[in-house]
Design a protein around this motif. Structure first.
Motif, short mmCIF file in Angstrom:
data_model
loop_
_atom_site.label_atom_id
_atom_site.label_comp_id
_atom_site.label_asym_id
_atom_site.label_seq_id
_atom_site.Cartn_x
_atom_site.Cartn_y
_atom_site.Cartn_z
N TYR A 100 0.82 -1.22 -0.31
CA TYR A 100 -0.05 0.02 -0.06
C TYR A 100 0.57 1.26 -0.12
CZ TYR A 100 -3.39 -3.48 1.26
OH TYR A 100 -4.30 -3.94 1.27
N ARG A 161 -1.38 6.04 6.35
CA ARG A 161 -1.45 4.54 7.05
C ARG A 161 -3.26 5.31 7.81
NH1 ARG A 161 1.32 1.21 4.04
NH2 ARG A 161 1.13 -0.92 4.68
N MET A 166 -6.94 1.52 4.91
CA MET A 166 -6.68 0.39 5.46
C MET A 166 -7.44 -0.66 4.92
SD MET A 166 -3.46 1.61 5.12
CE MET A 166 -2.71 -0.18 4.45
#
Length: 370
Positions: A100, A161, A166
């Motif tokens: 990611y 994050r 996420m």
């Protein structure tokens, strides 16, 4: 309001019906299981889009096509959906492989190819069915942006994050995302911005998005409606350069100028901008699964009647979520039953009605067809 929104604009004595439906081709919610996992992680479904809006399944399309085919206009033509559609979605697998680190996208046929493997009971042979619906003229997709998300917000949350982002990505979804960082940016609105110079990035996205649209759907889109219904006119020149002649826009548009400053613009069907592009304004609303405590068919018919009274085309605004049944089949049943009743009552009341795609109406307003 029924009459007021029809006072100004392009006129015709023909009884024209356009059904413009936003969000097709977009992966918002992957599955019921994904929703349950996100719920358990504290991600709230704030609205019906968060709760029910999935990429259209094979059954969604089969039942929709049956409904659209159930009526005919004065020319013997069935009802038509104009899906304002995306050609691209998040490439969840590649992003996971790269931990990611950055945004990656894929085109819609690739998305369907993966879903055929992951959820075959829902998605097997869905993309060929999509293509068949286009070939039969049941669906005439037009450009709704490259993807249905705001990249600035997405990337900033990715860098931090952000927990909700996420969790969503790990469940092949992008929904139930907040936007506390910027009062002017919705997580789903691709062309929202805070600083005005952020518009510079959109030119490249538009060029790529229209190329991707042509590769996916097989033709160049000449009509544009931005996700969330918001964009600044500074991007219109690039749209024009890429072949877009018609722009879907609100009657009264709050046009962001940067850093939370707005100005209001009044629009109407047939109005031209500085690039010579023609605006089309939706003057009828049909959201049959939105709980407002009204009879949606009756309410929509009153709006159609008002449009025709003022010699306007009836441009009906709706969203895919009304016809989605992957999470809750009853939602799809409710939406399609209302659509069938609406179409039947329209054709019974106005036997001279004509069904058109939104870009066909654009051509008519522009004088390119009779």
């Amino acid at each position: 309001m029924l009459n007021a929104k029809n006072l100004v604009g392009w006129r015709t004595k023909r009884k024209i019906i356009v059904i413009s439906v936003d969000d097709y081709g977009n992966v918002r919610l992957d599955s019921k299981k994904a929703r349950e996992v996100m719920d358990s992680e504290g991600m709230i479904a704030e609205n019906r889009f968060d709760a029910l809006d999935t990429l259209e399944t094979r059954t969604d399309l089969e039942m929709l096509f049956e409904t659209l085919s159930s009526v005919k206009d004065k020319h013997g033509r069935h009802a038509i959906f104009t899906p304002f559609a995306m050609p691209c979605n998040i490439n969840f697998e590649q992003m996971a492989e790269e931990d990611y680190e950055q945004y990656r996208y894929e085109n819609l046929p690739q998305t369907y190819e993966k879903l055929e493997v992951q959820q075959p009971e829902a998605y097997k042979n869905t993309w060929p069915l999509w293509r068949e619906g286009m070939k039969k003229g049941l669906m005439v997709p037009l450009f709704h942006g490259r993807e249905h998300l705001n990249l600035k917000l997405f990337e900033e949350k990715l860098q931090k994050r952000d927990q909700a982002v996420m969790v969503a990505l790990k469940n092949r979804s992008y929904t139930s995302i907040s936007s506390v960082e910027y009062s002017t940016i919705s997580p789903m609105a691709a062309f929202d911005f805070w600083e005005f110079d952020e518009n510079e990035r959109f030119h490249k996205i538009i060029r790529d998005g229209l190329d991707q649209f042509e590769a996916v759907y097989g033709y160049r889109s000449n009509h544009f409606n931005p996700p969330g219904g918001r964009e600044h006119p500074v991007i219109h020149s690039t749209l024009k350069e890429c072949g877009v002649n018609y722009i879907d826009t609100p009657l009264i548009k709050r046009e962001h100028q940067g850093q939370g400053r707005y100005k209001k613009e009044f629009n109407f069907t047939g109005k031209k901008n500085n690039e010579g592009q023609i605006f089309l304004v939706r003057n009828v609303v049909f959201e049959p699964t939105e709980k407002r405590g009204i009879n949606w068919v009756d309410f929509t018919l009153k709006q159609v009647e008002a449009a025709f009274r003022w010699n306007r085309p009836a441009i009906i605004s709706s969203h895919r979520v009304n016809f989605c049944g992957h999470i809750d089949p009853e939602n799809r049943e409710e939406g399609l039953n209302a659509l069938r009743e609406l179409l039947n009552r329209i054709t019974e009341r106005w036997p001279e009605v004509e069904f058109m795609a939104a870009n066909e109406l654009g051509d008519l307003v522009a004088g390119k067809q009779d």
